[in-house]
Design a protein around this motif. Structure first.
Motif, PDB file in Angstrom:
ATOM      1  N   ALA A   1      18.593  -1.419   0.749  1.00 18.85           N
ATOM      2  CA  ALA A   1      17.176  -1.377   1.113  1.00 18.85           C
ATOM      3  C   ALA A   1      16.753   0.067   1.339  1.00 18.85           C
ATOM      4  N   VAL A   2      15.495   0.343   1.079  1.00 14.37           N
ATOM      5  CA  VAL A   2      14.938   1.672   1.326  1.00 14.37           C
ATOM      6  C   VAL A   2      13.702   1.531   2.210  1.00 14.37           C
ATOM      7  N   ASP A   3      13.587   2.457   3.131  1.00 13.91           N
ATOM      8  CA  ASP A   3      12.488   2.478   4.088  1.00 13.91           C
ATOM      9  C   ASP A   3      11.418   3.434   3.554  1.00 13.91           C
ATOM     10  N   VAL A   4      10.383   2.860   2.984  1.00 14.86           N
ATOM     11  CA  VAL A   4       9.323   3.661   2.368  1.00 14.86           C
ATOM     12  C   VAL A   4       8.301   4.073   3.436  1.00 14.86           C
ATOM     13  N   ARG A   5       7.966   5.346   3.454  1.00 11.62           N
ATOM     14  CA  ARG A   5       6.854   5.785   4.311  1.00 11.62           C
ATOM     15  C   ARG A   5       5.678   6.141   3.420  1.00 11.62           C
ATOM     16  N   GLU A   6       4.575   5.442   3.631  1.00 14.18           N
ATOM     17  CA  GLU A   6       3.364   5.674   2.852  1.00 14.18           C
ATOM     18  C   GLU A   6       2.616   6.864   3.456  1.00 14.18           C
ATOM     19  N   VAL A   7       2.413   7.910   2.642  1.00  8.83           N
ATOM     20  CA  VAL A   7       1.782   9.135   3.158  1.00  8.83           C
ATOM     21  C   VAL A   7       0.426   9.408   2.512  1.00  8.83           C
ATOM     22  N   GLY A   8      -0.077   8.436   1.765  1.00  7.16           N
ATOM     23  CA  GLY A   8      -1.357   8.656   1.087  1.00  7.16           C
ATOM     24  C   GLY A   8      -2.516   8.938   2.030  1.00  7.16           C
ATOM     25  N   MET A   9      -2.509   8.307   3.212  1.00  3.27           N
ATOM     26  CA  MET A   9      -3.604   8.508   4.163  1.00  3.27           C
ATOM     27  C   MET A   9      -3.634   9.939   4.686  1.00  3.27           C
ATOM     28  N   ARG A  10      -2.472  10.582   4.678  1.00  2.17           N
ATOM     29  CA  ARG A  10      -2.394  11.946   5.194  1.00  2.17           C
ATOM     30  C   ARG A  10      -2.250  12.953   4.041  1.00  2.17           C
ATOM     31  N   ASP A  11      -1.104  12.962   3.408  1.00  3.29           N
ATOM     32  CA  ASP A  11      -0.865  13.942   2.342  1.00  3.29           C
ATOM     33  C   ASP A  11      -1.789  13.683   1.162  1.00  3.29           C
ATOM     34  N   GLY A  12      -2.102  12.409   0.960  1.00  2.00           N
ATOM     35  CA  GLY A  12      -2.977  12.060  -0.153  1.00  2.00           C
ATOM     36  C   GLY A  12      -4.417  12.472   0.069  1.00  2.00           C
ATOM     37  N   LEU A  13      -4.934  12.190   1.252  1.00  2.71           N
ATOM     38  CA  LEU A  13      -6.354  12.409   1.504  1.00  2.71           C
ATOM     39  C   LEU A  13      -6.688  13.824   1.965  1.00  2.71           C
ATOM     40  N   GLN A  14      -5.677  14.587   2.379  1.00  2.00           N
ATOM     41  CA  GLN A  14      -6.009  15.816   3.099  1.00  2.00           C
ATOM     42  C   GLN A  14      -6.799  16.828   2.271  1.00  2.00           C
TER      43      GLN A  14
ATOM     44  N   LYS B   1     -11.609   4.316   4.932  1.00  2.00           N
ATOM     45  CA  LYS B   1     -10.203   4.499   5.323  1.00  2.00           C
ATOM     46  C   LYS B   1      -9.642   3.202   5.903  1.00  2.00           C
ATOM     47  N   LEU B   2     -10.463   2.498   6.656  1.00  2.00           N
ATOM     48  CA  LEU B   2      -9.992   1.229   7.222  1.00  2.00           C
ATOM     49  C   LEU B   2      -9.749   0.199   6.112  1.00  2.00           C
ATOM     50  N   GLU B   3     -10.581   0.228   5.077  1.00  2.00           N
ATOM     51  CA  GLU B   3     -10.327  -0.639   3.918  1.00  2.00           C
ATOM     52  C   GLU B   3      -9.006  -0.273   3.242  1.00  2.00           C
ATOM     53  N   MET B   4      -8.789   1.031   3.105  1.00  2.00           N
ATOM     54  CA  MET B   4      -7.507   1.477   2.531  1.00  2.00           C
ATOM     55  C   MET B   4      -6.344   0.960   3.371  1.00  2.00           C
ATOM     56  N   LEU B   5      -6.477   1.093   4.695  1.00  2.00           N
ATOM     57  CA  LEU B   5      -5.383   0.649   5.563  1.00  2.00           C
ATOM     58  C   LEU B   5      -5.188  -0.861   5.478  1.00  2.00           C
ATOM     59  N   ASP B   6      -6.277  -1.599   5.426  1.00  2.00           N
ATOM     60  CA  ASP B   6      -6.148  -3.044   5.229  1.00  2.00           C
ATOM     61  C   ASP B   6      -5.298  -3.332   3.992  1.00  2.00           C
ATOM     62  N   ALA B   7      -5.628  -2.636   2.922  1.00  2.00           N
ATOM     63  CA  ALA B   7      -4.925  -2.880   1.657  1.00  2.00           C
ATOM     64  C   ALA B   7      -3.480  -2.402   1.730  1.00  2.00           C
ATOM     65  N   LEU B   8      -3.262  -1.270   2.392  1.00  2.00           N
ATOM     66  CA  LEU B   8      -1.895  -0.751   2.493  1.00  2.00           C
ATOM     67  C   LEU B   8      -1.029  -1.641   3.377  1.00  2.00           C
ATOM     68  N   VAL B   9      -1.574  -2.074   4.490  1.00  2.00           N
ATOM     69  CA  VAL B   9      -0.789  -2.944   5.373  1.00  2.00           C
ATOM     70  C   VAL B   9      -0.432  -4.244   4.628  1.00  2.00           C
ATOM     71  N   ALA B  10      -1.341  -4.710   3.785  1.00  2.00           N
ATOM     72  CA  ALA B  10      -1.088  -5.947   3.031  1.00  2.00           C
ATOM     73  C   ALA B  10       0.052  -5.798   2.021  1.00  2.00           C
ATOM     74  N   THR B  11       0.441  -4.561   1.715  1.00  2.00           N
ATOM     75  CA  THR B  11       1.569  -4.371   0.787  1.00  2.00           C
ATOM     76  C   THR B  11       2.898  -4.714   1.434  1.00  2.00           C
ATOM     77  N   GLY B  12       2.898  -4.751   2.793  1.00  2.00           N
ATOM     78  CA  GLY B  12       4.149  -4.976   3.505  1.00  2.00           C
ATOM     79  C   GLY B  12       4.860  -3.704   3.917  1.00  2.00           C
ATOM     80  N   VAL B  13       4.268  -2.562   3.661  1.00  2.00           N
ATOM     81  CA  VAL B  13       4.951  -1.301   3.998  1.00  2.00           C
ATOM     82  C   VAL B  13       5.139  -1.218   5.511  1.00  2.00           C
ATOM     83  N   GLY B  14       6.306  -0.737   5.906  1.00  2.00           N
ATOM     84  CA  GLY B  14       6.626  -0.727   7.333  1.00  2.00           C
ATOM     85  C   GLY B  14       6.201   0.532   8.061  1.00  2.00           C
ATOM     86  N   ARG B  15       6.088   1.635   7.319  1.00  2.00           N
ATOM     87  CA  ARG B  15       5.770   2.921   7.959  1.00  2.00           C
ATOM     88  C   ARG B  15       4.593   3.562   7.236  1.00  2.00           C
TER      89      ARG B  15
END
Lengths: 318, 318
Positions: A11-24, A34-48
């Motif tokens: 297993a690999v622990d993926v950290r999604e950085v689009g909200m920070r490194d992506g948007l900066q 941004k809240l819509e993005m987070l809704d969609a990102l959380v729905a992916t199942g990403v843990g971090r």
């Protein structure tokens, strides 16, 4: 017969950085989007999710809403949130906003450190202790991201000993974890392995992650090598967002959906759902208003049914 | 400490396929510009070039000048030229034009074989013997490229046993070498290794190459896995040219410059010069009249000096 076996972590622990490194470096995205993005990102199942930076709004206008964004994170329980800070002032802001797991960047090369943080490497290292103390005091942790770990845009190759010294000093000063950043997307598999081995030797037992950009096509090959060597923490960005969209060639982070596709197809669990990631990339593309660099996103996801019809015999007619 | 070592071959034999796989779906490029492309490609030092296809000009108008192009190849002695053929008629044309080292495609999936070659897999296999005979009669060789070796756009996953059966039948019928084609750019490292191992077991001693597309970001990770398992023959296309530029997502072959960058930086000799490759990509971009997909080409090649300045001490000020 050859003897090679592709040994990857289960297993690999993926950290999604689009909200920070992506948007900066993007034009500021309204909080509601941004809240819509987070809704969609959380729905992916990403843990971090690295959700924002607590830095000067003048320096990074796109993330000026860090406090307001952080105030909304209670909507999504169960996600491990973190934020980037550039100094103790930012750490205080983050902790006050309820984000106690922090990332703090130290560039291994002085020139980049001065350009990025306004002080050379030693100066940036000098703040690790205070930032770590603030994180720990709030029940959180500090990860030091060593930027220009392989190459610096101003100085060229970063000597391995230099990156190792920086990593060791960061841990000594209080960092709980490390991440090696291929800031300009230049590294390649052998160099990945060499540096990972050197840092692991210098900092045994310290959690170690990787942060690659896919500027020269090597991004997932670098990930693969890191995983083969035992790494299980990988940063990526939805749609490959990141870098500056106005600078030709400054391409983004490795794309989360490309990472997840490669890993899941190779038997490595990520916990992320590819279809949900494609949706999140579409939401992200709308939010930033331009095409995302991810090849997989443009190609349209998994293209073929997972089964196959029964073929006719392959033997040639006689 | 971990035990992983990145074991790669000391050298890789790159076959440049941009003139064939890259140009075949483009608007026809005038012969004079093709000769400019070849001048630039030969200057990279590449040892093998798949230069055209001898197929119906109606089916592939972009390569209708195959005979005229072949007549010019004497300009560049020392390059190993090959050409694709779709049947015995094409093989006769190729041999008459002086190109005796041939590639012939057999799709492992019937649906793709019908779409691509007008007959199911067994029918395509049925011509291998005759095509091989024509190549051998002219002092050349025949490589069978197994298309849809991993996945078919119509049928989904190609069973490993199916691809192995096709590969074995091709060798039995006279093929001197094999190449596995990831026609729609869907495969990933574990599947790469599994199929390579199965084909090697079925066809021991037969030269085996790989042909990947970078449609989903996995291209160079797939190459890396293939190389770790012992493969040394890799197809790539200057600038990542290939696929259909008018179909979103139909991205091209792995880019030769990205392949060479990764390999040379990892200590694997290719014989190709990166700066010359960037020049060749520029010539190619002019010839086709649109942007090439290669990230490295857009990023501008090797970005940093190979040396680095002496940094100041990394220790934090006390």
């Amino acid at each position: 017969m050859n003897e090679f076996d592709l040994v990857l972590p289960s297993a690999v622990d993926v950290r999604e950085v689009g909200m920070r490194d992506g948007l900066q470096l993007e034009a500021p995205v309204p909080l509601a989007q941004k809240l819509e993005m987070l809704d969609a990102l959380v729905a992916t199942g990403v843990g971090r999710i690295e959700v924002t930076s607590f830095v000067s709004p003048r320096a990074v206008p796109a993330l000026a809403d860090a406090d307001a964004l952080a105030a909304q994170l209670g909507r999504w329980p169960g996600v491990h949130w973190s934020a980037l800070v550039a100094n103790a002032r930012g750490a205080v802001r983050a902790v006050d906003a309820g984000v106690a797991d922090l990332e703090y960047v130290v560039s291994a090369s002085d020139s980049h450190s001065v350009a990025n943080a306004g002080r050379p490497t030693a100066g940036a290292l000098g703040a690790v202790g205070e930032v770590a103390g603030l994180a720990h005091g709030a029940g959180g942790s500090l990860e030091v991201v060593v930027a220009t770990a392989w190459d610096c845009p101003f100085e060229g190759r970063t000597p391995i000993t230099r990156t190792v010294d920086v990593a060791r000093a960061a841990v000594t000063a209080g960092a709980d974890a490390l991440c090696l950043g291929d800031t300009i997307g230049t590294t390649t598999p052998l160099r990945v392995l060499q540096l990972l081995d050197a840092v692991r030797r210098a900092c045994p037992g310290v959690p170690l992650g990787v942060h690659f950009h896919d500027t020269r096509g090597s991004g997932l090959a670098n990930v693969l090598t890191a995983l083969q060597s035992g790494i299980t923490q990988v940063d990526s960005s939805v749609g490959g967002l990141g870098g500056c969209p106005f600078a030709p060639g400054a391409t983004g982070n490795i794309a989360t959906e490309e990472l997840v596709y490669l890993l899941e197809e190779s038997g490595v669990r990520t916990g992320l759902d590819l279809d949900a990631l494609m949706t999140a990339a579409r939401v992200t593309e709308r939010a930033v208003g331009h095409e995302l660099p991810s090849s997989l996103f443009r190609a349209g996801g998994r293209p073929v049914p997972r089964g196959a019809v029964t073929p006719t015999p392959a033997s040639a007619p006689s």
